[in-house]
Design a protein around this motif. Structure first.
Motif, short mmCIF file in Angstrom:
data_model
loop_
_atom_site.label_atom_id
_atom_site.label_comp_id
_atom_site.label_asym_id
_atom_site.label_seq_id
_atom_site.Cartn_x
_atom_site.Cartn_y
_atom_site.Cartn_z
N GLU A 1 -11.04 -9.34 9.44
CA GLU A 1 -10.69 -10.75 9.66
C GLU A 1 -9.92 -10.90 10.97
OE1 GLU A 1 -11.67 -13.22 8.00
OE2 GLU A 1 -12.31 -12.44 6.06
N TYR B 1 -7.30 -12.47 11.89
CA TYR B 1 -5.84 -12.38 11.84
C TYR B 1 -5.35 -10.93 11.68
CZ TYR B 1 -6.07 -11.82 6.74
OH TYR B 1 -6.34 -11.38 5.47
N PRO C 1 -8.37 -6.34 5.63
CA PRO C 1 -8.95 -7.63 5.26
C PRO C 1 -10.28 -7.87 5.96
CG PRO C 1 -6.60 -7.86 5.69
CD PRO C 1 -6.97 -6.46 6.08
N GLY C 2 -11.28 -8.24 5.18
CA GLY C 2 -12.62 -8.46 5.71
C GLY C 2 -13.51 -7.24 5.56
#
Length: 305
Positions: free
Chosen positions: A98, A100, A236-237
């Motif tokens: 992600e 971020y 994340p992701g």
């Protein structure tokens, strides 16, 4: 998609000077099914015979508990597993993460922090912050998350000498840094604690390493495999991504997962005891044979796709 058939035979033999009574033994030998691994068959054989029951631990790993009646001066446990593995090429982590989380430091979403729990916490003392310094040296070369983790993985392989050790247990990350050498489980733990020092969730993985080059070779078993340890880091992701610092590899290629835990002590392949003279134990021998491809398929049949 066609899978690669892998057959693993893992034999552990304990020897004693006199017949002893065996207590319950806890075994973690059954691979974890996943999108890249389909378990075909898993069996356990014991000499002397054992009564077996299965359970799942708090992490969802399969655990077998063996109970013995007969006394003996040798205990032999043989695990045989056959599986289809669908190894992918090393993932493009940077493209999956992600936005971020593309650079460090970042914060996990609040809804994930509770579930990540203690995988975010440091587990071993580091009074002089040696592990922190080790991890931040890679951060100083750039804080892109994917690049940093690949540098860390390769850095451990390049900096530390692999030294096989028959003794059970794992050296602490501080010990590994001080000695400059270790086993695969020592390197996995060092990377886990370094990742946690950077604010990342990480966990320990134990299983087997096989050589895909053995597929369909004329002699696919000799020296074909070994028990192994590596680590998962949650991005994340991308999800939980496998890193093998012993070999400097990213992704699950050639790796067969057995147990995924928070701490290495929770992933002991065989644990148990005996009742008998204090000096009765002579020693333990472990042998792991791996066949890959047609040699791993029953009766030489082509593995299922």
């Amino acid at each position: 998609m066609s899978g690669l058939r892998v057959a693993i035979t893992h034999t552990t033999t304990y020897r004693y000077t006199v017949p002893v009574q065996f207590g319950e033994h806890r075994l973690m030998t059954r691979p974890r099914d996943s999108h890249d691994l389909r378990l075909v068959e898993a069996t356990l054989a014991f000499s002397p015979p054992a009564v077996l029951r299965w359970k799942h631990d708090v992490f969802g790993n399969s655990v077998a508990v063996a109970s013995f009646t007969d006394m003996a001066n040798t205990l032999q446990i043989t695990s045989r597993v056959t599986l289809d593995h669908f190894p992918a090429q090393a993932p493009d982590i940077a493209a999956m993460i992600e936005p971020y989380a593309a650079r460090l430091p970042f914060a996990y979403p609040a809804e994930e922090v509770a579930d990540l729990g203690r995988t975010l916490e440091r587990q071993f003392p580091d009074p002089d912050r040696a592990v922190d310094g080790f991890a931040r040296a890679f951060l100083d070369q750039g804080n892109g998350t994917a690049d940093l983790l690949m540098r860390l993985t390769g850095g451990i392989k390049q900096r530390f000498r692999y030294a096989a050790r028959e003794a059970e247990g794992t050296h602490s990350p501080v010990e590994t840094l001080a000695s400059g050498e270790g086993t695969c489980r020592d390197f996995a733990l060092l990377m886990i604690e370094a990742a946690r020092a950077l604010g990342l969730a990480a966990r320990f993985v134990s299983g087997y390493l096989y050589d895909a080059a053995l597929a369909d070779s004329a002699d696919p078993v000799v020296g074909g495999g070994a028990t192994h340890a590596w680590c998962d880091i949650y991005l994340p992701g991308a999800g939980w991504v496998e890193f093998d610092p012993t070999n400097g590899l990213v992704g699950g290629r050639n790796l067969v997962r057995i147990a995924t835990v928070r701490d290495p002590a929770q992933a002991v392949p065989i644990a148990g005891g005996f009742t008998g003279p204090q000096n009765a134990f002579i020693g333990m021998q472990v042998n792991v044979d791996v066949a890959v491809g047609r040699a791993a398929a029953p009766n030489g049949l082509q593995p299922a796709g």
